[in-house]
Design a protein around this motif. Structure first.
Motif, PDB file in Angstrom:
ATOM      1  N   UNK A   1      15.330  16.255  -1.904  1.00 50.36           N
ATOM      2  CA  UNK A   1      16.144  17.539  -2.649  1.00 50.36           C
ATOM      3  C   UNK A   1      15.141  18.431  -2.600  1.00 50.36           C
ATOM      4  N   UNK A   2      13.999  18.140  -2.914  1.00 51.70           N
ATOM      5  CA  UNK A   2      13.281  19.289  -2.740  1.00 51.70           C
ATOM      6  C   UNK A   2      13.154  20.283  -1.612  1.00 51.70           C
ATOM      7  N   UNK A   3      12.910  19.153  -0.769  1.00 47.55           N
ATOM      8  CA  UNK A   3      13.320  19.783   0.333  1.00 47.55           C
ATOM      9  C   UNK A   3      13.807  20.785   1.038  1.00 47.55           C
ATOM     10  N   UNK A   4      15.821  20.183   0.758  1.00 48.67           N
ATOM     11  CA  UNK A   4      16.473  20.143   1.298  1.00 48.67           C
ATOM     12  C   UNK A   4      16.218  21.829   0.469  1.00 48.67           C
ATOM     13  N   UNK A   5      16.003  22.426  -1.060  1.00 48.28           N
ATOM     14  CA  UNK A   5      16.970  23.127  -1.774  1.00 48.28           C
ATOM     15  C   UNK A   5      15.690  24.449  -1.763  1.00 48.28           C
ATOM     16  N   UNK A   6      14.693  23.930  -0.836  1.00 53.74           N
ATOM     17  CA  UNK A   6      13.392  24.849  -0.063  1.00 53.74           C
ATOM     18  C   UNK A   6      13.604  25.743   1.338  1.00 53.74           C
ATOM     19  N   UNK A   7      14.276  24.614   2.381  1.00 57.27           N
ATOM     20  CA  UNK A   7      15.115  25.513   3.171  1.00 57.27           C
ATOM     21  C   UNK A   7      16.395  26.171   2.765  1.00 57.27           C
ATOM     22  N   UNK A   8      17.023  26.338   1.650  1.00 55.58           N
ATOM     23  CA  UNK A   8      18.220  26.717   1.626  1.00 55.58           C
ATOM     24  C   UNK A   8      17.492  28.043   1.030  1.00 55.58           C
ATOM     25  N   UNK A   9      17.080  28.174   0.660  1.00 54.11           N
ATOM     26  CA  UNK A   9      16.623  29.422  -0.193  1.00 54.11           C
ATOM     27  C   UNK A   9      15.615  29.995   0.744  1.00 54.11           C
ATOM     28  N   UNK A  10      14.979  28.914   1.719  1.00 53.71           N
ATOM     29  CA  UNK A  10      13.572  30.089   2.520  1.00 53.71           C
ATOM     30  C   UNK A  10      12.801  30.255   1.532  1.00 53.71           C
ATOM     31  N   UNK A  11      12.280  29.655   0.432  1.00 48.75           N
ATOM     32  CA  UNK A  11      10.957  29.166  -0.329  1.00 48.75           C
ATOM     33  C   UNK A  11      10.543  27.958   0.038  1.00 48.75           C
ATOM     34  N   UNK A  12       8.528  28.500   0.738  1.00 51.28           N
ATOM     35  CA  UNK A  12       8.217  27.268   0.592  1.00 51.28           C
ATOM     36  C   UNK A  12       7.161  27.115  -0.380  1.00 51.28           C
ATOM     37  N   UNK A  13       7.302  25.444  -0.017  1.00 51.40           N
ATOM     38  CA  UNK A  13       6.453  24.396  -1.253  1.00 51.40           C
ATOM     39  C   UNK A  13       5.271  24.160  -0.926  1.00 51.40           C
ATOM     40  N   UNK A  14       4.290  24.324  -2.330  1.00 49.79           N
ATOM     41  CA  UNK A  14       2.943  24.506  -2.346  1.00 49.79           C
ATOM     42  C   UNK A  14       2.333  23.090  -1.581  1.00 49.79           C
ATOM     43  N   UNK A  15       1.392  23.774  -0.106  1.00 48.99           N
ATOM     44  CA  UNK A  15       1.090  22.574   0.680  1.00 48.99           C
ATOM     45  C   UNK A  15       0.137  21.445   0.074  1.00 48.99           C
ATOM     46  N   UNK A  16      -0.070  21.796  -1.085  1.00 46.37           N
ATOM     47  CA  UNK A  16      -1.230  21.057  -1.793  1.00 46.37           C
ATOM     48  C   UNK A  16      -0.485  20.190  -3.114  1.00 46.37           C
ATOM     49  N   UNK A  17       1.019  19.670  -2.649  1.00 47.75           N
ATOM     50  CA  UNK A  17       2.187  19.216  -4.252  1.00 47.75           C
ATOM     51  C   UNK A  17       2.686  18.045  -3.130  1.00 47.75           C
ATOM     52  N   UNK A  18       2.439  16.997  -3.388  1.00 49.77           N
ATOM     53  CA  UNK A  18       3.324  15.715  -3.674  1.00 49.77           C
ATOM     54  C   UNK A  18       4.433  15.734  -4.456  1.00 49.77           C
TER      55      UNK A  18
ATOM     56  N   UNK B   1       0.474  -1.062  -0.020  1.00 45.02           N
ATOM     57  CA  UNK B   1      -0.298   0.215   0.091  1.00 45.02           C
ATOM     58  C   UNK B   1       0.883   1.257  -0.317  1.00 45.02           C
ATOM     59  N   UNK B   2       0.593   2.099  -0.723  1.00 45.32           N
ATOM     60  CA  UNK B   2       0.829   3.658  -0.539  1.00 45.32           C
ATOM     61  C   UNK B   2       1.025   4.063   0.240  1.00 45.32           C
ATOM     62  N   UNK B   3       1.802   4.884   1.075  1.00 41.72           N
ATOM     63  CA  UNK B   3       1.655   6.103   2.016  1.00 41.72           C
ATOM     64  C   UNK B   3       2.686   7.537   1.940  1.00 41.72           C
ATOM     65  N   UNK B   4       1.249   8.115   2.496  1.00 40.90           N
ATOM     66  CA  UNK B   4       2.099   9.642   2.218  1.00 40.90           C
ATOM     67  C   UNK B   4       2.778   9.975   3.500  1.00 40.90           C
ATOM     68  N   UNK B   5       3.718  10.661   3.661  1.00 32.04           N
ATOM     69  CA  UNK B   5       5.161  11.608   4.663  1.00 32.04           C
ATOM     70  C   UNK B   5       5.258  12.287   4.333  1.00 32.04           C
ATOM     71  N   UNK B   6       5.455  13.348   4.973  1.00 39.84           N
ATOM     72  CA  UNK B   6       6.232  13.836   5.458  1.00 39.84           C
ATOM     73  C   UNK B   6       8.248  13.859   5.657  1.00 39.84           C
ATOM     74  N   UNK B   7       8.237  14.658   4.396  1.00 36.85           N
ATOM     75  CA  UNK B   7       9.645  15.071   4.949  1.00 36.85           C
ATOM     76  C   UNK B   7      10.311  16.299   5.191  1.00 36.85           C
ATOM     77  N   UNK B   8      10.785  16.866   6.231  1.00 39.39           N
ATOM     78  CA  UNK B   8      11.610  17.756   6.643  1.00 39.39           C
ATOM     79  C   UNK B   8      13.164  17.836   6.526  1.00 39.39           C
ATOM     80  N   UNK B   9      13.622  19.302   6.022  1.00 40.55           N
ATOM     81  CA  UNK B   9      14.747  19.223   6.048  1.00 40.55           C
ATOM     82  C   UNK B   9      15.135  20.633   6.661  1.00 40.55           C
TER      83      UNK B   9
END
Length: 458
Positions: free
Chosen positions: A378-395, A308-316
């Motif tokens: 990788x996109x979470x790392x880029x988001x933290x480095x540039x201090x730009x939020x990713x869309x909350x409705x994006x997977x 089964x698929x599982x949605x998980x949040x990853x933080x960087x």
């Protein structure tokens, strides 16, 4: 009297040696050899004389053609918990030996006590406790509100007495808690030693196979999280499952590590409550309990756990390092893979984080073992480095290769469907995983290179 023979067995891989040595030649582990007593010289001489005569004292099994074997599915019965059945491969198989491991306090005894009280209502069940008294187990059952009028309970550590009691009661399900305290009078070593654990487990497993009894063995866990005892113990049993969860979290994950009757790496989720362990039917909902305030460095990925698929949040978190050697810390992910992906990000993404501390964490205590988390990390790392939020409705999901290509992952359509059910409206996926038709209410961005994925979130 002739002296009994001994051998030295590696606790990590099970290789045996005639003499003790500091390092195992097969697996390279240091100080992992333990002494095991073998049969006496008299027995060995009798065996050699029997082989010399060409005879065999036991019953010879008859060989059968592969095509003549009945392929009727093994009869299973439910444990009473769907999440437990999922990890076991669909239920309990008669004659199977199941090893349950976990850290102290994870809930191994609680889970098995709940399961046995449920099964005892419809079949004979026997619970052997060697680490707790009968009163302690009864107090836990009363606190959890379990039915206690049908389950048979016994405290014993001699394997011969356990087998005798099982022969007398003939249970369909037998629990031995734990295998590390069980010992045999035929061996002079202490309980918990390599020889005692191996021989007692083999004795109990043979009984389960002969009588069709479902056998649960509770095993201790070492400091590094692996099951204690000889490695051959995992080869004897049919199913090995690990109950994970820290003391600071109310959620427990049950993961299958070996299963001869089902899928490996299947995941079951439970919540520890005052009434014991309760099933979590929708794990994605608890792992996506995100903060109401948007923050950079957070991304949602879809991992595949078993069936089964599982949605998980990853933080960087990327921060300037005050040390000469910046730190690379990964919790729930593979440390070496994080370092590799940072090199790919520098070479093919044009982002230099060599002088930055990089911390990565999978929310909820889930351990991600597959490569589909590469792109989201990788996109979470880029988001933290540039201090730009990713869309909350994006997977996001996808594997990242060393040349910067985004490689496909299995079951891409099912991952997208699971994300759409939870309200996600955008997705960044590998080009080869792009759906053939439109998914209602979801915009799918298919990428083939890391540069395209970075451009999609700018």
């Amino acid at each position: 009297m002739a002296k009994s023979k001994t051998a030295f067995v590696c606790n990590e891989c099970g290789s045996d040696y005639a003499k003790w040595q500091g390092q195992c030649n097969d697996c390279g582990a240091w100080n992992s050899l333990s002494e095991v007593r073998l049969g006496g010289p008299a027995g060995a001489g009798a065996a050699r004389s029997g082989k010399a005569r060409g005879g065999f004292a036991g019953t010879v099994s008859e060989a059968r053609l592969l095509g003549e074997i009945d392929l009727e599915e093994l009869p299973r019965f439910s444990s009473g918990a769907e999440e437990f059945d999922r990890v076991l491969g669909g239920g309990l198989v008669p004659g199977s030996a199941i090893l349950v491991g976990g850290n102290p306090g994870a809930g191994k005894s609680t889970l098995l006590l709940q399961t046995m009280c449920h099964l005892a209502a419809n079949m004979d069940a026997l619970y052997i406790t060697g680490e707790e008294s009968l009163q302690q187990v009864a107090m836990r059952a009363r606190r959890l509100g379990l039915a206690t009028d049908r389950l048979r309970l016994m405290t014993e550590t001699h394997v011969e007495a356990i087998i005798a009691a099982a022969e007398n009661h003939r249970p369909r399900v037998l629990v031995v808690d734990s295998i590390q305290v069980v010992h045999s009078d035929d061996l002079s070593s202490a309980p918990g030693s390599v020889s005692q654990v191996r021989e007692c487990a083999a004795f109990l497993t043979r009984f389960a196979k002969r009588t069709g009894t479902v056998l649960f063995l509770v095993g201790h866990v070492t400091k590094d999280g692996s099951l204690a005892g000889p490695k051959v113990l995992e080869h004897m049993i049919d199913c090995s499952i690990l109950l994970e969860g820290g003391h600071d979290s109310r959620f427990r994950t049950l993961r299958g590590q070996k299963n001869r009757f089902g899928a490996v790496n299947e995941l079951g989720v439970f919540a520890m409550t005052e009434q014991g362990l309760r099933e979590v039917r929708n794990p994605s909902a608890i792992f996506l309990d995100r903060s109401s305030e948007p923050a950079s460095g957070s991304a949602v990925m879809v991992v595949w756990e078993g069936t089964r698929p599982l949605l998980v949040e990853i933080q960087a978190l990327v921060d300037a390092s005050a040390l000469g050697n910046p730190r690379r810390v990964a919790v729930g992910l593979e440390q070496n893979r994080l370092a590799m992906l940072l090199a790919v990000l520098h070479r093919h993404g044009g982002l230099q984080v060599g002088d930055q501390d990089v911390f990565a964490n999978v929310v909820g205590g889930v351990k991600v073992l597959e490569t589909s988390a590469d792109l989201a990390l990788l996109l979470a790392i880029v988001s933290s480095f540039r201090d730009r939020q990713l869309p909350r409705d994006m997977v996001i999901f996808g594997e990242v290769g060393l040349s910067g290509e985004i490689r496909p992952v299995p079951s891409g359509q099912e991952r997208l469907s699971e994300a759409a059910k939870h309200g996600f409206r955008r997705a960044i996926v590998p080009k080869a995983n792009a759906p053939r038709g439109d998914i209602r209410g979801m915009q799918v961005i298919a990428v083939s290179r890391l540069e395209e994925a970075l451009a999609a979130v700018e």
